[in-house]
Scaffold this motif. Structure first.
Motif, PDB file in Angstrom:
ATOM      1  N   ASP A   8       0.873  -1.183   0.000  1.00  0.00           N
ATOM      2  CA  ASP A   8       0.000   0.000   0.000  1.00  0.00           C
ATOM      3  C   ASP A   8       0.902   1.223   0.000  1.00  0.00           C
ATOM      4  OD1 ASP A   8      -1.899   2.106   0.662  1.00  0.00           O
ATOM      5  OD2 ASP A   8      -3.244   0.507   1.308  1.00  0.00           O
ATOM      6  N   ASP A   9       0.591   2.208  -0.849  1.00  0.00           N
ATOM      7  CA  ASP A   9       1.448   3.388  -0.925  1.00  0.00           C
ATOM      8  C   ASP A   9       1.143   4.415   0.157  1.00  0.00           C
ATOM      9  OD1 ASP A   9      -1.011   3.872  -2.165  1.00  0.00           O
ATOM     10  OD2 ASP A   9      -0.198   5.469  -3.404  1.00  0.00           O
ATOM     11  N   GLU A  10       0.166   4.122   1.004  1.00  0.00           N
ATOM     12  CA  GLU A  10      -0.128   4.991   2.146  1.00  0.00           C
ATOM     13  C   GLU A  10       0.333   4.276   3.416  1.00  0.00           C
ATOM     14  OE1 GLU A  10      -3.867   7.252   2.074  1.00  0.00           O
ATOM     15  OE2 GLU A  10      -4.400   6.050   0.333  1.00  0.00           O
ATOM     16  N   LEU A  13      -2.074   3.401   6.312  1.00  0.00           N
ATOM     17  CA  LEU A  13      -3.059   2.369   5.991  1.00  0.00           C
ATOM     18  C   LEU A  13      -2.409   0.988   5.991  1.00  0.00           C
ATOM     19  CD1 LEU A  13      -5.147   4.081   3.162  1.00  0.00           C
ATOM     20  CD2 LEU A  13      -5.673   3.885   5.597  1.00  0.00           C
ATOM     21  N   ALA A  14      -1.174   0.913   5.502  1.00  0.00           N
ATOM     22  CA  ALA A  14      -0.448  -0.354   5.521  1.00  0.00           C
ATOM     23  C   ALA A  14      -0.206  -0.809   6.965  1.00  0.00           C
ATOM     24  CB  ALA A  14       0.883  -0.210   4.780  1.00  0.00           C
ATOM     25  N   ARG A  35       5.814  -0.305  -0.549  1.00  0.00           N
ATOM     26  CA  ARG A  35       5.266   1.042  -0.696  1.00  0.00           C
ATOM     27  C   ARG A  35       4.757   1.338  -2.107  1.00  0.00           C
ATOM     28  NH1 ARG A  35       7.023   4.438   3.474  1.00  0.00           N
ATOM     29  NH2 ARG A  35       7.101   3.172   5.369  1.00  0.00           N
ATOM     30  N   ASP A  55      -3.031  -3.230  -2.410  1.00  0.00           N
ATOM     31  CA  ASP A  55      -3.820  -2.085  -2.842  1.00  0.00           C
ATOM     32  C   ASP A  55      -3.849  -2.128  -4.369  1.00  0.00           C
ATOM     33  OD1 ASP A  55      -5.216   0.276  -2.876  1.00  0.00           O
ATOM     34  OD2 ASP A  55      -3.487   1.545  -2.461  1.00  0.00           O
ATOM     35  N   MET A  58      -1.517   1.969  -7.060  1.00  0.00           N
ATOM     36  CA  MET A  58      -0.192   2.215  -6.488  1.00  0.00           C
ATOM     37  C   MET A  58       0.736   2.737  -7.569  1.00  0.00           C
ATOM     38  SD  MET A  58       0.572  -1.037  -3.970  1.00  0.00           S
ATOM     39  CE  MET A  58       0.358  -2.288  -5.265  1.00  0.00           C
ATOM     40  N   GLY A  63      -2.048  -2.878  -8.382  1.00  0.00           N
ATOM     41  CA  GLY A  63      -2.182  -4.175  -7.734  1.00  0.00           C
ATOM     42  C   GLY A  63      -2.623  -5.263  -8.704  1.00  0.00           C
ATOM     43  N   THR A  80      -8.758  -2.135  -1.279  1.00  0.00           N
ATOM     44  CA  THR A  80      -8.760  -0.918  -2.077  1.00  0.00           C
ATOM     45  C   THR A  80     -10.004  -0.080  -1.846  1.00  0.00           C
ATOM     46  OG1 THR A  80      -8.699  -0.099  -4.363  1.00  0.00           O
ATOM     47  CG2 THR A  80      -9.819  -2.186  -3.985  1.00  0.00           C
ATOM     48  N   LYS A 100     -11.966  -0.264   1.204  1.00  0.00           N
ATOM     49  CA  LYS A 100     -11.590   0.691   2.240  1.00  0.00           C
ATOM     50  C   LYS A 100     -12.742   1.678   2.456  1.00  0.00           C
ATOM     51  CE  LYS A 100      -6.677   0.722   0.966  1.00  0.00           C
ATOM     52  NZ  LYS A 100      -5.572   1.567   0.461  1.00  0.00           N
TER      53      LYS A 100
END
Length: 253
Positions: A8-10, A13-14, A35, A55, A58, A63, A80, A100
Motif C-alpha cells: 500500500d502506498d499509504e 493504511l499499511a 510502498r 492495494d 499504487m 495491484g 482498495t 476501504k
C-alpha cells in the motif's frame, strides 16, 4: 506458519492493516510491507509469500498488474477504495476484495475465509459478502465500454486525428505520453493507465509500467544473457523492454 506481504502506498493504511491482521491472526508472519507496485512485485518474486494483500492504485504497477505477474503460489487479496476494479480482481483469481475503509468485522471475515482451507480442507471458502456481491452484479450488468479507435494528438502547432491501428506503441514521458505512430511521434496528456483501460486488450498489451504496444506491429522477441525480454516492432529501430510483471504474456513466443 502462513507468510504474507502487504502493499500500500499509504504507510498509515499499511500499518493499520498489518496491526489488524496480526490481532486477528497471531500466527500470521508479515514478511514485507511494500510502498509501491514495483517493490511489491519484486518482493513477491523473491520471498514467495503465501498471501499478498494488495492495494490497487499504487505507483509503478497497479495491484492488478502485480497479481497478473505472480508466477508462484502466492494468493492475492485486494484491499482498495475502488470498487470498479472488483470484476477484474476476481478474473485474477483473487481470494477476496476488501473495500476501504477496512472495518475490523469485514477483515475478520476475510481472515476466516483464508484460514478455512487449513482448518477444514473439505469446505470451500465462502463467497463474497453481500456488499461486494452487489458491486460485482452491477459491474457485470453494465454495458461494455466502447474501445478507443482514434486519438487527437499534438505535433508542434498541429493536431492530428490518429487511427489507433497505426500506432506501434504508447510510452509515458514525464507529464505526457508519446504516441509512436507510423506517421511520426506525437504527444498526448492521457496517462498510460487510462489508455490501457480504453484500448482493445486483444490488440494492445501493457508490457511495462510506461509502455503499451500494438501487437499487430510485433515482429519478434529477444532475451538477453540475464533472461530479460525485449520486443521488436516492425518499422521501429529500438527494442522495447518487457518488465517482469508482463513477461508471462509472451511465454509462448
Amino acid at each position: 506458519m502462513t507468510r504474507a506481504l502487504i502493499a500500500d502506498d499509504e504507510p498509515h493504511l499499511a500499518q493499520y492493516l498489518r496491526d489488524q491482521l496480526l490481532a486477528l491472526w497471531p500466527e500470521l508472519e508479515i514478511v514485507h510491507v511494500a510502498r509501491n507496485g514495483v517493490e511489491a512485485a519484486e518482493r513477491i518474486a523473491a520471498l514467495e509469500p503465501d498471501l499478498a494483500f494488495l492495494d490497487i492504485q499504487m505507483p509503478g504497477l497497479t495491484g492488478l498488474e502485480v497479481a497478473q505477474g505472480i508466477e508462484g503460489a502466492t494468493r492475492v487479496v485486494f484491499v482498495t477504495a475502488f470498487d470498479e476494479f472488483a470484476l477484474q480482481a476476481f478474473e485474477h483469481a483473487a481470494l477476496d476484495y476488501v473495500l476501504k475503509p477496512v472495518s475490523g468485522e469485514r477483515l475478520a471475515r476475510t481472515v476466516a475465509r483464508l484460514r478455512a482451507p487449513q482448518q477444514a480442507p473439505q469446505q470451500a471458502p465462502a463467497g463474497p459478502d453481500a456488499a461486494l456481491a452487489q458491486v460485482l452484479n452491477r459491474l457485470m450488468a453494465a454495458p461494455p465500454q466502447p474501445r478507443l479507435r482514434y486519438i487527437l494528438a499534438g505535433q508542434g502547432e498541429r493536431t492530428r486525428h490518429l487511427d489507433v491501428s497505426d500506432v506501434r506503441f504508447f510510452q509515458a514521458d514525464d507529464k505526457y505520453t508519446v504516441v509512436a505512430s507510423v506517421h511520426g511521434e506525437y504527444l498526448i496528456r492521457t496517462t498510460i493507465t487510462d489508455l490501457a483501460a480504453q484500448l482493445d486488450p486483444q490488440q494492445f498489451r501493457q508490457v511495462h509500467r510506461s509502455t503499451v504496444v500494438n501487437l499487430a506491429w510485433l515482429d519478434g522477441t529477444r532475451r538477453d544473457d540475464a533472461s530479460r525480454l525485449f520486443l521488436r516492432l516492425r518499422g521501429h529501430d529500438s527494442e522495447l523492454p518487457v518488465s517482469r510483471a508482463f513477461v508471462h504474456l509472451f511465454k509462448a513466443m
